[in-house]
Design a protein around this motif. Structure first.
Motif, PDB file in Angstrom:
ATOM      1  N   LYS A  16       0.841  -1.199   0.000  1.00  0.00           N
ATOM      2  CA  LYS A  16       0.000   0.000   0.000  1.00  0.00           C
ATOM      3  C   LYS A  16       0.878   1.252   0.000  1.00  0.00           C
ATOM      4  CE  LYS A  16      -2.241   1.283   3.762  1.00  0.00           C
ATOM      5  NZ  LYS A  16      -3.195   1.359   4.875  1.00  0.00           N
ATOM      6  N   ALA A  17       1.961   1.223   0.769  1.00  0.00           N
ATOM      7  CA  ALA A  17       2.871   2.365   0.826  1.00  0.00           C
ATOM      8  C   ALA A  17       3.507   2.623  -0.534  1.00  0.00           C
ATOM      9  CB  ALA A  17       3.939   2.141   1.886  1.00  0.00           C
ATOM     10  N   LEU A  18       3.961   1.559  -1.197  1.00  0.00           N
ATOM     11  CA  LEU A  18       4.569   1.728  -2.516  1.00  0.00           C
ATOM     12  C   LEU A  18       3.578   2.376  -3.475  1.00  0.00           C
ATOM     13  CD1 LEU A  18       6.970   1.312  -4.405  1.00  0.00           C
ATOM     14  CD2 LEU A  18       6.052  -0.964  -4.913  1.00  0.00           C
ATOM     15  N   ALA A  19       2.341   1.933  -3.455  1.00  0.00           N
ATOM     16  CA  ALA A  19       1.322   2.523  -4.327  1.00  0.00           C
ATOM     17  C   ALA A  19       1.112   3.998  -4.007  1.00  0.00           C
ATOM     18  CB  ALA A  19       0.007   1.749  -4.206  1.00  0.00           C
ATOM     19  N   PHE A  20       1.000   4.339  -2.720  1.00  0.00           N
ATOM     20  CA  PHE A  20       0.765   5.734  -2.345  1.00  0.00           C
ATOM     21  C   PHE A  20       1.954   6.613  -2.731  1.00  0.00           C
ATOM     22  CE2 PHE A  20       1.009   9.418   0.397  1.00  0.00           C
ATOM     23  CZ  PHE A  20      -0.269   9.944   0.284  1.00  0.00           C
ATOM     24  N   TYR A  21       3.152   6.191  -2.373  1.00  0.00           N
ATOM     25  CA  TYR A  21       4.324   7.031  -2.613  1.00  0.00           C
ATOM     26  C   TYR A  21       4.653   7.166  -4.099  1.00  0.00           C
ATOM     27  CZ  TYR A  21       5.201   7.812   2.298  1.00  0.00           C
ATOM     28  OH  TYR A  21       5.083   8.242   3.598  1.00  0.00           O
ATOM     29  N   THR A  22       4.288   6.175  -4.912  1.00  0.00           N
ATOM     30  CA  THR A  22       4.540   6.286  -6.357  1.00  0.00           C
ATOM     31  C   THR A  22       3.352   6.914  -7.080  1.00  0.00           C
ATOM     32  OG1 THR A  22       3.861   3.984  -6.732  1.00  0.00           O
ATOM     33  CG2 THR A  22       6.223   4.409  -6.431  1.00  0.00           C
ATOM     34  N   ASP A  23       2.138   6.432  -6.828  1.00  0.00           N
ATOM     35  CA  ASP A  23       0.970   6.933  -7.554  1.00  0.00           C
ATOM     36  C   ASP A  23       0.557   8.335  -7.131  1.00  0.00           C
ATOM     37  OD1 ASP A  23       0.962   4.438  -8.742  1.00  0.00           O
ATOM     38  OD2 ASP A  23      -0.755   3.692  -7.594  1.00  0.00           O
ATOM     39  N   LEU A  93      -2.342  17.437  -5.118  1.00  0.00           N
ATOM     40  CA  LEU A  93      -2.529  16.207  -4.349  1.00  0.00           C
ATOM     41  C   LEU A  93      -3.954  16.082  -3.822  1.00  0.00           C
ATOM     42  CD1 LEU A  93       0.839  15.979  -2.380  1.00  0.00           C
ATOM     43  CD2 LEU A  93       0.146  14.689  -4.425  1.00  0.00           C
ATOM     44  N   GLN A  94      -4.531  17.178  -3.411  1.00  0.00           N
ATOM     45  CA  GLN A  94      -5.912  17.138  -2.933  1.00  0.00           C
ATOM     46  C   GLN A  94      -6.842  16.710  -4.071  1.00  0.00           C
ATOM     47  OE1 GLN A  94      -7.493  20.847  -1.254  1.00  0.00           O
ATOM     48  NE2 GLN A  94      -7.987  19.665   0.573  1.00  0.00           N
ATOM     49  N   ALA A  95      -6.581  17.172  -5.291  1.00  0.00           N
ATOM     50  CA  ALA A  95      -7.379  16.769  -6.449  1.00  0.00           C
ATOM     51  C   ALA A  95      -7.227  15.272  -6.739  1.00  0.00           C
ATOM     52  CB  ALA A  95      -6.974  17.587  -7.680  1.00  0.00           C
ATOM     53  N   ARG A  96      -6.077  14.701  -6.369  1.00  0.00           N
ATOM     54  CA  ARG A  96      -5.834  13.264  -6.560  1.00  0.00           C
ATOM     55  C   ARG A  96      -6.468  12.430  -5.448  1.00  0.00           C
ATOM     56  NH1 ARG A  96       0.415  12.261  -8.342  1.00  0.00           N
ATOM     57  NH2 ARG A  96       0.706  14.124  -9.603  1.00  0.00           N
ATOM     58  N   GLY A  97      -6.961  13.086  -4.404  1.00  0.00           N
ATOM     59  CA  GLY A  97      -7.598  12.373  -3.306  1.00  0.00           C
ATOM     60  C   GLY A  97      -6.750  12.244  -2.049  1.00  0.00           C
ATOM     61  N   VAL A  98      -5.598  12.891  -2.015  1.00  0.00           N
ATOM     62  CA  VAL A  98      -4.763  12.856  -0.812  1.00  0.00           C
ATOM     63  C   VAL A  98      -5.431  13.707   0.265  1.00  0.00           C
ATOM     64  CG1 VAL A  98      -2.515  13.460   0.169  1.00  0.00           C
ATOM     65  CG2 VAL A  98      -2.648  12.458  -2.134  1.00  0.00           C
ATOM     66  N   GLU A  99      -5.487  13.159   1.484  1.00  0.00           N
ATOM     67  CA  GLU A  99      -6.081  13.887   2.597  1.00  0.00           C
ATOM     68  C   GLU A  99      -5.017  14.651   3.367  1.00  0.00           C
ATOM     69  OE1 GLU A  99      -8.794  11.709   5.034  1.00  0.00           O
ATOM     70  OE2 GLU A  99      -9.548  10.576   3.310  1.00  0.00           O
ATOM     71  N   PHE A 100      -5.336  15.870   3.713  1.00  0.00           N
ATOM     72  CA  PHE A 100      -4.431  16.734   4.457  1.00  0.00           C
ATOM     73  C   PHE A 100      -4.997  17.001   5.843  1.00  0.00           C
ATOM     74  CE2 PHE A 100      -2.810  17.324   0.288  1.00  0.00           C
ATOM     75  CZ  PHE A 100      -1.502  17.731   0.434  1.00  0.00           C
ATOM     76  N   THR A 101      -4.122  17.034   6.831  1.00  0.00           N
ATOM     77  CA  THR A 101      -4.518  17.410   8.181  1.00  0.00           C
ATOM     78  C   THR A 101      -4.182  18.872   8.453  1.00  0.00           C
ATOM     79  OG1 THR A 101      -2.419  16.699   9.158  1.00  0.00           O
ATOM     80  CG2 THR A 101      -4.200  15.059   9.043  1.00  0.00           C
ATOM     81  N   GLN A 102      -3.374  19.468   7.575  1.00  0.00           N
ATOM     82  CA  GLN A 102      -3.060  20.894   7.662  1.00  0.00           C
ATOM     83  C   GLN A 102      -2.968  21.452   6.258  1.00  0.00           C
ATOM     84  OE1 GLN A 102       0.655  22.261   9.704  1.00  0.00           O
ATOM     85  NE2 GLN A 102       0.821  23.553   7.895  1.00  0.00           N
ATOM     86  N   ALA A 103      -3.795  22.423   5.950  1.00  0.00           N
ATOM     87  CA  ALA A 103      -3.735  23.123   4.668  1.00  0.00           C
ATOM     88  C   ALA A 103      -2.459  23.963   4.627  1.00  0.00           C
ATOM     89  CB  ALA A 103      -4.970  24.005   4.515  1.00  0.00           C
ATOM     90  N   PRO A 104      -2.077  24.468   3.472  1.00  0.00           N
ATOM     91  CA  PRO A 104      -0.894  25.320   3.405  1.00  0.00           C
ATOM     92  C   PRO A 104      -0.972  26.462   4.416  1.00  0.00           C
ATOM     93  CG  PRO A 104      -1.601  24.748   1.204  1.00  0.00           C
ATOM     94  CD  PRO A 104      -2.664  24.247   2.149  1.00  0.00           C
ATOM     95  N   THR A 105       0.108  26.595   5.176  1.00  0.00           N
ATOM     96  CA  THR A 105       0.175  27.565   6.263  1.00  0.00           C
ATOM     97  C   THR A 105       1.548  28.219   6.258  1.00  0.00           C
ATOM     98  OG1 THR A 105      -1.284  26.160   7.588  1.00  0.00           O
ATOM     99  CG2 THR A 105      -0.035  27.845   8.772  1.00  0.00           C
ATOM    100  N   ALA A 106       1.576  29.536   6.329  1.00  0.00           N
ATOM    101  CA  ALA A 106       2.844  30.256   6.409  1.00  0.00           C
ATOM    102  C   ALA A 106       3.439  30.068   7.798  1.00  0.00           C
ATOM    103  CB  ALA A 106       2.642  31.734   6.103  1.00  0.00           C
ATOM    104  N   MET A 107       4.693  29.695   7.841  1.00  0.00           N
ATOM    105  CA  MET A 107       5.447  29.522   9.088  1.00  0.00           C
ATOM    106  C   MET A 107       6.748  30.302   8.938  1.00  0.00           C
ATOM    107  SD  MET A 107       3.939  27.124  11.101  1.00  0.00           S
ATOM    108  CE  MET A 107       2.654  25.897  10.945  1.00  0.00           C
ATOM    109  N   GLY A 108       6.676  31.602   9.183  1.00  0.00           N
ATOM    110  CA  GLY A 108       7.856  32.441   8.972  1.00  0.00           C
ATOM    111  C   GLY A 108       8.234  32.429   7.502  1.00  0.00           C
ATOM    112  N   PRO A 109       9.468  32.090   7.191  1.00  0.00           N
ATOM    113  CA  PRO A 109       9.899  32.103   5.789  1.00  0.00           C
ATOM    114  C   PRO A 109       9.470  30.859   4.998  1.00  0.00           C
ATOM    115  CG  PRO A 109      11.720  31.451   7.177  1.00  0.00           C
ATOM    116  CD  PRO A 109      10.573  31.807   8.100  1.00  0.00           C
TER     117      PRO A 109
END
Length: 129
Positions: A16-23, A93-109
């Motif tokens: 499953k990991a190989l599929a996720f990390y490659t696909d 990645l979100q369009a591909r179906g990847v789930e995020f626990t944190q949306a893009p967030t500015a952290m200083g630079p």
């Protein structure tokens, strides 16, 4: 002087990991050697086929499972990957179906986002802000 040639991410299912990390993340397979029940299974970045290998290492040891669960429960990424543009990669990645626990967030630079790799880990993506 020492240099990093292999680093690991602990996964609950190597196939499953190989599929996720490659696909989903567009890594490419590098090494796949059967070791009985498990495999020495690595991927590399498509732009760096001779670069650092990411070992998709089984989390079979009880301490590994407990460690991963504690990190996820606390929202702490297991590791971090650099990308050129976190906002663009997040959208793709979100369009591909990847789930995020944190949306893009500015952290200083830096700009960061955190995804769920479906194998028991949170993974942080970073780019310059």
């Amino acid at each position: 002087m020492p240099r990093i040639n292999v680093t690991s991410v602990l996964v609950d299912d190597q196939t499953k990991a190989l599929a996720f990390y490659t696909d989903m993340l567009d890594f490419i397979p590098k090494t796949d050697i059967s070791l009985g029940e498990y495999r020495w299974l690595t991927v590399v970045g498509a732009a760096e086929p001779e670069g650092v290998e990411l070992l998709l290492e089984p989390d079979a040891h009880p301490a590994a499972k407990a460690f991963k669960e504690a990190l996820v429960q606390d929202g702490i990424p297991f590791t971090s990957f650099a990308v050129d543009d976190v906002v663009a990669v997040h959208a793709d990645l979100q369009a591909r179906g990847v789930e995020f626990t944190q949306a893009p967030t500015a952290m200083g630079p830096m700009m960061t986002a955190v995804l769920d790799d479906t194998c028991g880990n949170l993974i942080q993506l970073t780019s310059p802000a």
